[in-house]
Enzyme design. Sequence first.
Site, PDB file in Angstrom:
ATOM      1  N   LYS A  11     -86.735  71.972  87.373  1.00 24.58           N
ATOM      2  CA  LYS A  11     -86.357  71.460  88.691  1.00 24.58           C
ATOM      3  C   LYS A  11     -86.710  70.340  89.165  1.00 24.58           C
ATOM      4  O   LYS A  11     -87.451  69.416  88.572  1.00 24.58           O
ATOM      5  CB  LYS A  11     -87.119  72.653  89.599  1.00 24.58           C
ATOM      6  CG  LYS A  11     -86.375  74.142  89.530  1.00 24.58           C
ATOM      7  CD  LYS A  11     -87.042  75.023  90.472  1.00 24.58           C
ATOM      8  CE  LYS A  11     -86.743  76.493  90.518  1.00 24.58           C
ATOM      9  NZ  LYS A  11     -87.471  77.355  91.395  1.00 24.58           N
ATOM     10  N   TYR A  51     -76.731  79.808  93.218  1.00 25.32           N
ATOM     11  CA  TYR A  51     -77.623  80.600  94.024  1.00 25.32           C
ATOM     12  C   TYR A  51     -76.989  81.716  94.666  1.00 25.32           C
ATOM     13  O   TYR A  51     -77.538  82.192  95.617  1.00 25.32           O
ATOM     14  CB  TYR A  51     -78.683  80.091  94.559  1.00 25.32           C
ATOM     15  CG  TYR A  51     -79.879  79.659  93.490  1.00 25.32           C
ATOM     16  CD1 TYR A  51     -80.811  80.167  93.140  1.00 25.32           C
ATOM     17  CD2 TYR A  51     -79.839  77.983  93.540  1.00 25.32           C
ATOM     18  CE1 TYR A  51     -81.751  79.639  92.106  1.00 25.32           C
ATOM     19  CE2 TYR A  51     -80.799  77.628  92.499  1.00 25.32           C
ATOM     20  CZ  TYR A  51     -81.846  78.531  91.737  1.00 25.32           C
ATOM     21  OH  TYR A  51     -82.588  77.816  91.024  1.00 25.32           O
ATOM     22  N   PHE A  59     -84.402  81.822 102.761  1.00 20.77           N
ATOM     23  CA  PHE A  59     -84.909  80.806 102.040  1.00 20.77           C
ATOM     24  C   PHE A  59     -83.426  80.045 101.265  1.00 20.77           C
ATOM     25  O   PHE A  59     -83.542  79.079 100.671  1.00 20.77           O
ATOM     26  CB  PHE A  59     -85.742  80.935 101.153  1.00 20.77           C
ATOM     27  CG  PHE A  59     -85.523  82.093  99.998  1.00 20.77           C
ATOM     28  CD1 PHE A  59     -84.861  81.624  98.640  1.00 20.77           C
ATOM     29  CD2 PHE A  59     -85.813  83.289 100.052  1.00 20.77           C
ATOM     30  CE1 PHE A  59     -84.293  82.465  97.601  1.00 20.77           C
ATOM     31  CE2 PHE A  59     -85.443  84.376  99.088  1.00 20.77           C
ATOM     32  CZ  PHE A  59     -84.600  83.792  97.991  1.00 20.77           C
ATOM     33  N   ARG A  87     -90.034  84.046  80.863  1.00 21.39           N
ATOM     34  CA  ARG A  87     -90.645  84.445  82.278  1.00 21.39           C
ATOM     35  C   ARG A  87     -92.222  84.556  82.021  1.00 21.39           C
ATOM     36  O   ARG A  87     -92.957  84.270  83.125  1.00 21.39           O
ATOM     37  CB  ARG A  87     -90.165  85.846  82.443  1.00 21.39           C
ATOM     38  CG  ARG A  87     -88.538  85.450  82.900  1.00 21.39           C
ATOM     39  CD  ARG A  87     -87.751  86.626  83.683  1.00 21.39           C
ATOM     40  NE  ARG A  87     -88.377  86.907  84.945  1.00 21.39           N
ATOM     41  CZ  ARG A  87     -88.066  85.922  85.932  1.00 21.39           C
ATOM     42  NH1 ARG A  87     -87.234  84.887  86.006  1.00 21.39           N
ATOM     43  NH2 ARG A  87     -88.485  86.254  87.225  1.00 21.39           N
ATOM     44  N   ARG A 104     -96.018  77.421  85.910  1.00 21.96           N
ATOM     45  CA  ARG A 104     -96.160  77.084  87.303  1.00 21.96           C
ATOM     46  C   ARG A 104     -97.734  77.118  87.788  1.00 21.96           C
ATOM     47  O   ARG A 104     -97.795  76.428  88.608  1.00 21.96           O
ATOM     48  CB  ARG A 104     -95.557  78.446  87.980  1.00 21.96           C
ATOM     49  CG  ARG A 104     -93.929  78.456  87.735  1.00 21.96           C
ATOM     50  CD  ARG A 104     -93.408  79.643  88.369  1.00 21.96           C
ATOM     51  NE  ARG A 104     -91.847  79.655  88.350  1.00 21.96           N
ATOM     52  CZ  ARG A 104     -90.805  80.590  88.260  1.00 21.96           C
ATOM     53  NH1 ARG A 104     -91.435  81.713  88.143  1.00 21.96           N
ATOM     54  NH2 ARG A 104     -89.870  80.242  88.366  1.00 21.96           N
ATOM     55  N   ASN A 114     -91.527  74.810  92.440  1.00 24.21           N
ATOM     56  CA  ASN A 114     -92.440  75.641  91.242  1.00 24.21           C
ATOM     57  C   ASN A 114     -91.991  75.337  89.825  1.00 24.21           C
ATOM     58  O   ASN A 114     -92.182  75.953  88.967  1.00 24.21           O
ATOM     59  CB  ASN A 114     -92.385  77.211  91.337  1.00 24.21           C
ATOM     60  CG  ASN A 114     -91.184  77.820  91.245  1.00 24.21           C
ATOM     61  OD1 ASN A 114     -90.156  77.268  90.781  1.00 24.21           O
ATOM     62  ND2 ASN A 114     -91.039  79.202  91.780  1.00 24.21           N
ATOM     63  N   HIS A 117     -86.826  77.450  86.613  1.00 19.15           N
ATOM     64  CA  HIS A 117     -86.343  78.598  86.933  1.00 19.15           C
ATOM     65  C   HIS A 117     -85.974  79.196  85.575  1.00 19.15           C
ATOM     66  O   HIS A 117     -85.819  78.704  84.444  1.00 19.15           O
ATOM     67  CB  HIS A 117     -84.939  78.131  87.565  1.00 19.15           C
ATOM     68  CG  HIS A 117     -83.829  79.378  87.482  1.00 19.15           C
ATOM     69  ND1 HIS A 117     -83.639  80.485  88.415  1.00 19.15           N
ATOM     70  CD2 HIS A 117     -82.967  79.569  86.621  1.00 19.15           C
ATOM     71  CE1 HIS A 117     -83.056  81.253  88.208  1.00 19.15           C
ATOM     72  NE2 HIS A 117     -82.138  80.824  86.974  1.00 19.15           N
ATOM     73  N   GLU A 128     -75.555  82.938  84.283  1.00 18.34           N
ATOM     74  CA  GLU A 128     -76.114  81.554  84.377  1.00 18.34           C
ATOM     75  C   GLU A 128     -76.048  80.424  83.159  1.00 18.34           C
ATOM     76  O   GLU A 128     -75.704  79.276  83.592  1.00 18.34           O
ATOM     77  CB  GLU A 128     -77.879  81.613  84.472  1.00 18.34           C
ATOM     78  CG  GLU A 128     -77.970  82.299  85.946  1.00 18.34           C
ATOM     79  CD  GLU A 128     -79.744  82.614  86.142  1.00 18.34           C
ATOM     80  OE1 GLU A 128     -79.942  83.118  87.192  1.00 18.34           O
ATOM     81  OE2 GLU A 128     -80.393  82.094  85.105  1.00 18.34           O
TER      82      GLU A 128
END
Length: 140
Positions: A11, A51, A59, A87, A104, A114, A117, A128
């Site tokens: 990010k 998204y 959010f 993850r 993170r 964070n 993704h 994705e």
Amino acid sequence: MAVERTLSILKPDATERNLTGQINARFEAAGLRIVAQKRLQLTDAQAGLFYQEHSARPFYKDLCGFMSSGPIVAQVLEGENAILANRDIMGATNPANAAAGTIRKDFAVSIDANSVHGSDSPAAAAREISFFFSTLELVG
């Protein structure tokens, strides 16, 4: 064990702090291979499309604004159970709840910024990955 592919995004908060190499080293050390990668900057509209499943959540607008605020690195990771492995390496969405040694916990600025993704399911990974990459760009 199944070989899978998953989308990973570094990010804007991570690219701004030049963390790309450190983060990718963690994926590779865990046995994941980067089979596609590109650096780009999303528009707010592109972030909104990506998204879209969150469009009704409070959010959503802030998320789209953040994801279009600077460059990202979109990449495809491949390996045994890549979705779960990614993850686990990323850690909990909220860095305050993330385990020690996760991306993170070590690099996130906040729950919003964070650093990474990752796809959360095989269906999400397929959707994705195809958002950012053509099959010609996936080099195994």
